[in-house]
Design a protein around this motif. Structure first.
Motif, PDB file in Angstrom:
ATOM      1  N   LEU A  16      31.749   4.504 -11.880  1.00 20.80           N
ATOM      2  CA  LEU A  16      31.609   3.953 -13.228  1.00 20.80           C
ATOM      3  C   LEU A  16      32.301   4.838 -14.263  1.00 20.80           C
ATOM      4  O   LEU A  16      32.971   4.342 -15.173  1.00 20.80           O
ATOM      5  N   GLU A  17      32.148   6.138 -14.123  1.00 17.61           N
ATOM      6  CA  GLU A  17      32.784   7.059 -15.060  1.00 17.61           C
ATOM      7  C   GLU A  17      34.296   7.085 -14.870  1.00 17.61           C
ATOM      8  O   GLU A  17      35.060   7.085 -15.842  1.00 17.61           O
ATOM      9  N   SER A  18      34.741   7.098 -13.621  1.00 24.01           N
ATOM     10  CA  SER A  18      36.177   7.196 -13.339  1.00 24.01           C
ATOM     11  C   SER A  18      36.933   5.946 -13.758  1.00 24.01           C
ATOM     12  O   SER A  18      38.069   6.029 -14.253  1.00 24.01           O
ATOM     13  N   LEU A  19      36.345   4.785 -13.588  1.00 26.43           N
ATOM     14  CA  LEU A  19      37.021   3.535 -13.929  1.00 26.43           C
ATOM     15  C   LEU A  19      37.265   3.401 -15.429  1.00 26.43           C
ATOM     16  O   LEU A  19      38.180   2.702 -15.857  1.00 26.43           O
ATOM     17  N   LYS A  20      36.454   4.084 -16.224  1.00 20.12           N
ATOM     18  CA  LYS A  20      36.637   4.029 -17.674  1.00 20.12           C
ATOM     19  C   LYS A  20      37.962   4.658 -18.103  1.00 20.12           C
ATOM     20  O   LYS A  20      38.473   4.362 -19.188  1.00 20.12           O
ATOM     21  N   ALA A  21      38.504   5.509 -17.247  1.00 19.89           N
ATOM     22  CA  ALA A  21      39.760   6.191 -17.579  1.00 19.89           C
ATOM     23  C   ALA A  21      40.983   5.482 -17.013  1.00 19.89           C
ATOM     24  O   ALA A  21      42.110   5.963 -17.181  1.00 19.89           O
ATOM     25  N   ILE A  22      40.777   4.339 -16.365  1.00 19.62           N
ATOM     26  CA  ILE A  22      41.886   3.588 -15.762  1.00 19.62           C
ATOM     27  C   ILE A  22      42.462   2.623 -16.797  1.00 19.62           C
ATOM     28  O   ILE A  22      41.743   1.721 -17.269  1.00 19.62           O
ATOM     29  N   PRO A  23      43.727   2.753 -17.191  1.00 16.01           N
ATOM     30  CA  PRO A  23      44.303   1.926 -18.264  1.00 16.01           C
ATOM     31  C   PRO A  23      44.238   0.421 -18.008  1.00 16.01           C
ATOM     32  O   PRO A  23      44.027  -0.361 -18.948  1.00 16.01           O
ATOM     33  N   VAL A  24      44.414  -0.003 -16.757  1.00 15.11           N
ATOM     34  CA  VAL A  24      44.447  -1.441 -16.475  1.00 15.11           C
ATOM     35  C   VAL A  24      43.069  -2.081 -16.618  1.00 15.11           C
ATOM     36  O   VAL A  24      42.947  -3.297 -16.765  1.00 15.11           O
ATOM     37  N   PHE A  66      39.053 -10.882 -14.209  1.00 12.48           N
ATOM     38  CA  PHE A  66      37.930 -10.150 -13.618  1.00 12.48           C
ATOM     39  C   PHE A  66      38.184  -9.826 -12.151  1.00 12.48           C
ATOM     40  O   PHE A  66      38.706 -10.642 -11.388  1.00 12.48           O
ATOM     41  N   ILE A  67      37.793  -8.605 -11.767  1.00 12.91           N
ATOM     42  CA  ILE A  67      37.824  -8.190 -10.367  1.00 12.91           C
ATOM     43  C   ILE A  67      36.496  -7.515 -10.032  1.00 12.91           C
ATOM     44  O   ILE A  67      35.771  -7.070 -10.926  1.00 12.91           O
ATOM     45  N   ARG A  68      36.202  -7.455  -8.751  1.00 10.79           N
ATOM     46  CA  ARG A  68      35.024  -6.724  -8.285  1.00 10.79           C
ATOM     47  C   ARG A  68      35.472  -5.681  -7.275  1.00 10.79           C
ATOM     48  O   ARG A  68      36.266  -5.976  -6.379  1.00 10.79           O
ATOM     49  N   LEU A  69      34.955  -4.471  -7.419  1.00 12.97           N
ATOM     50  CA  LEU A  69      35.328  -3.366  -6.547  1.00 12.97           C
ATOM     51  C   LEU A  69      34.088  -2.825  -5.845  1.00 12.97           C
ATOM     52  O   LEU A  69      33.085  -2.525  -6.502  1.00 12.97           O
ATOM     53  N   ALA A  70      34.165  -2.699  -4.541  1.00 13.31           N
ATOM     54  CA  ALA A  70      33.079  -2.067  -3.800  1.00 13.31           C
ATOM     55  C   ALA A  70      33.049  -0.579  -4.098  1.00 13.31           C
ATOM     56  O   ALA A  70      34.039   0.011  -4.537  1.00 13.31           O
ATOM     57  N   ILE A  71      31.907   0.038  -3.869  1.00 16.40           N
ATOM     58  CA  ILE A  71      31.771   1.487  -3.987  1.00 16.40           C
ATOM     59  C   ILE A  71      31.694   2.051  -2.573  1.00 16.40           C
ATOM     60  O   ILE A  71      30.830   1.650  -1.786  1.00 16.40           O
ATOM     61  N   LYS A  72      32.604   2.960  -2.250  1.00 19.07           N
ATOM     62  CA  LYS A  72      32.642   3.534  -0.910  1.00 19.07           C
ATOM     63  C   LYS A  72      32.421   5.043  -0.967  1.00 19.07           C
ATOM     64  O   LYS A  72      31.876   5.545  -1.956  1.00 19.07           O
ATOM     65  N   ASP A  73      32.840   5.759   0.067  1.00 19.98           N
ATOM     66  CA  ASP A  73      32.680   7.208   0.052  1.00 19.98           C
ATOM     67  C   ASP A  73      33.737   7.838  -0.861  1.00 19.98           C
ATOM     68  O   ASP A  73      34.691   7.182  -1.272  1.00 19.98           O
ATOM     69  N   ARG A  74      33.592   9.126  -1.166  1.00 22.90           N
ATOM     70  CA  ARG A  74      34.416   9.777  -2.178  1.00 22.90           C
ATOM     71  C   ARG A  74      35.912   9.693  -1.867  1.00 22.90           C
ATOM     72  O   ARG A  74      36.713   9.381  -2.761  1.00 22.90           O
ATOM     73  N   SER A  75      36.317   9.954  -0.643  1.00 21.93           N
ATOM     74  CA  SER A  75      37.746   9.979  -0.337  1.00 21.93           C
ATOM     75  C   SER A  75      38.379   8.603  -0.524  1.00 21.93           C
ATOM     76  O   SER A  75      39.485   8.493  -1.080  1.00 21.93           O
ATOM     77  N   ARG A  76      37.699   7.554  -0.091  1.00 16.81           N
ATOM     78  CA  ARG A  76      38.241   6.210  -0.256  1.00 16.81           C
ATOM     79  C   ARG A  76      38.187   5.761  -1.708  1.00 16.81           C
ATOM     80  O   ARG A  76      39.092   5.085  -2.198  1.00 16.81           O
ATOM     81  N   ASN A  77      37.130   6.140  -2.411  1.00 17.67           N
ATOM     82  CA  ASN A  77      37.057   5.823  -3.840  1.00 17.67           C
ATOM     83  C   ASN A  77      38.215   6.475  -4.597  1.00 17.67           C
ATOM     84  O   ASN A  77      38.822   5.872  -5.480  1.00 17.67           O
ATOM     85  N   ARG A 128      41.118   7.292  -3.412  1.00 16.81           N
ATOM     86  CA  ARG A 128      42.370   6.624  -3.077  1.00 16.81           C
ATOM     87  C   ARG A 128      42.554   5.369  -3.922  1.00 16.81           C
ATOM     88  O   ARG A 128      43.637   5.107  -4.452  1.00 16.81           O
ATOM     89  N   LEU A 129      41.478   4.584  -4.061  1.00 11.50           N
ATOM     90  CA  LEU A 129      41.539   3.395  -4.906  1.00 11.50           C
ATOM     91  C   LEU A 129      41.866   3.765  -6.342  1.00 11.50           C
ATOM     92  O   LEU A 129      42.742   3.157  -6.981  1.00 11.50           O
ATOM     93  N   LEU A 130      41.163   4.754  -6.874  1.00 13.09           N
ATOM     94  CA  LEU A 130      41.363   5.165  -8.262  1.00 13.09           C
ATOM     95  C   LEU A 130      42.788   5.664  -8.496  1.00 13.09           C
ATOM     96  O   LEU A 130      43.371   5.418  -9.552  1.00 13.09           O
ATOM     97  N   SER A 131      43.349   6.327  -7.500  1.00 15.69           N
ATOM     98  CA  SER A 131      44.728   6.798  -7.617  1.00 15.69           C
ATOM     99  C   SER A 131      45.698   5.622  -7.709  1.00 15.69           C
ATOM    100  O   SER A 131      46.623   5.633  -8.528  1.00 15.69           O
ATOM    101  N   VAL A 132      45.489   4.627  -6.868  1.00 13.58           N
ATOM    102  CA  VAL A 132      46.349   3.430  -6.895  1.00 13.58           C
ATOM    103  C   VAL A 132      46.222   2.702  -8.236  1.00 13.58           C
ATOM    104  O   VAL A 132      47.224   2.349  -8.874  1.00 13.58           O
TER     105      VAL A 132
END
Length: 363
Positions: A286-294, A342-353, A355-359
């Protein structure tokens, strides 16, 4: 793609491995308690299951009594006093949802929500009305009060899919009381309820008092067993439960699902680890997604997924960009009341999360 979890169309059938953020499954994977005992199921494949499923129902009753204290943070005293007749088993929560909806002539669906509610209602010829969530994805309790007057049953998620919101019990009590007095049924889909943690948001305790409440549960999400297909409904309305059972085929639960339920519903270590994971990663996402421009907006969630509203990009375009990076996300344009932002994103473990946030961050 009507649902999340379609790793076949663009993945497996094309010989490609995708990181699936469209499917809301516990990333801790299949509980070891089931893996260690899967041979027990193999020993049973040569005989029919108990058509009454007495052992499985006993395990479910024990689990629900346990979960009221465990997930309720030890706030509840006493047992739920459930009988086998209060439990109906299904080939996944989807079968339970389908069958209970088939018992009514008219339903009110809180939307946006799991699209199978509407599909099942229309399939069975139900008259359908809708109560919409607010702009902040909160339940509109006044609107629900108005709409339920003209329906036989109300259907809503707790937590709700796709936004992860939960029911405010104080605000909902008047609706429950009205339905109980006026012979209406409230179908509460609690397929994701374990992910809420120890805040006691389930309606199991209220179900004991109000026969109008029908609760849907499953092993699919929290216990990471979507392929097992095991769900169950719990309700004190004897006539409704009997009506559902008359619509079912015998032996609808296989021996592997029986064995899975027996062991994972008693696996407290797995539950402990799952709650530690979701509490940490939900906050992180939730905190990290707030910093994603898209991403223009994220909605508060009590579950293992996050609903996001996009800025200037459509969900289809973002879906394609993520797919090119080997990641699958859930487009939400086919949810009633949501559009292509609108999109929905699952919450996974830290490494996979990460990777998603980086993309997402590079888009």
């Amino acid at each position: 793609m009507e649902h999340g979890g379609d790793v076949y169309t663009e993945g497996i059938l094309k010989g490609r491995e995708l990181l699936d953020f469209s499917s809301n499954i516990n990333p801790l994977g299949v509980p070891s308690s089931f893996k260690k005992n899967v041979d027990e199921a193999l020993k049973n494949v040569e005989r029919y299951p108990d058509v009454e499923y007495r052992k499985v129902k006993y395990i479910i009753r024990k689990y629900l009594d346990f979960s009221e204290n465990y997930f309720g943070n030890n706030k509840c005293n006493g047992e739920l006093s459930l009988d086998d007749s209060d439990i109906v088993l299904g080939n996944g929560a989807s079968e339970i949802i389908d069958l209970v909806i088939s018992c009514f002539n008219s339903v009110c669906i809180v939307v946006p929500s799991f699209i199978e509610y509407e599909k099942d209602a229309l399939k069975w010829g139900c008259s359908v009305s809708y109560s919409s969530l607010t702009d902040n994805m909160d339940y509109d309790y006044e609107d629900i009060k108005l709409k339920i007057k003209n329906a036989d049953a109300l259907i809503l998620g707790n937590p709700n899919n796709p936004n992860g919101g939960i029911i405010d019990k104080d605000k909902f009590y008047e609706i429950v009381n009205f339905c109980n007095k006026n012979h209406k049924t409230i179908i509460i889909d609690e397929a994701f309820v374990e992910f809420t943690g120890k805040i006691g948001c389930s309606f199991l305790r209220e179900m004991k008092q109000f026969r109008c409440i029908f609760i849907v549960r499953a092993l699919t999400k929290f216990f990471a067993l979507p392929g097992i297909r095991f769900g169950y409904g719990v309700c004190k309305d004897v006539k409704l439960m009997d009506k559902i059972r008359t619509k079912q085929n015998p032996w609808n639960i296989n021996c592997f699902a029986e064995t899975a339920a027996e062991y994972v519903l008693q696996d407290e270590c797995y539950m402990d680890n799952s709650l530690k994971w979701i509490e940490m990663e939900r906050k992180f996402m939730l905190e990290s997604l707030k910093a994603i421009p898209v991403v223009e907006k994220t909605y508060d969630t009590y579950s293992n997924f996050v609903l996001c509203k996009l800025g200037d990009m459509s969900c289809e375009k973002l879906y394609r960009k993520c797919l090119n990076a080997g990641i699958l996300i859930r487009k939400c344009s086919n949810f009633r009341k949501l559009d292509d932002r609108f999109i929905r994103l699952a919450i996974k473990d830290r490494s996979r999360n990460q990777r998603l946030l980086s993309v997402l961050g590079n888009i």
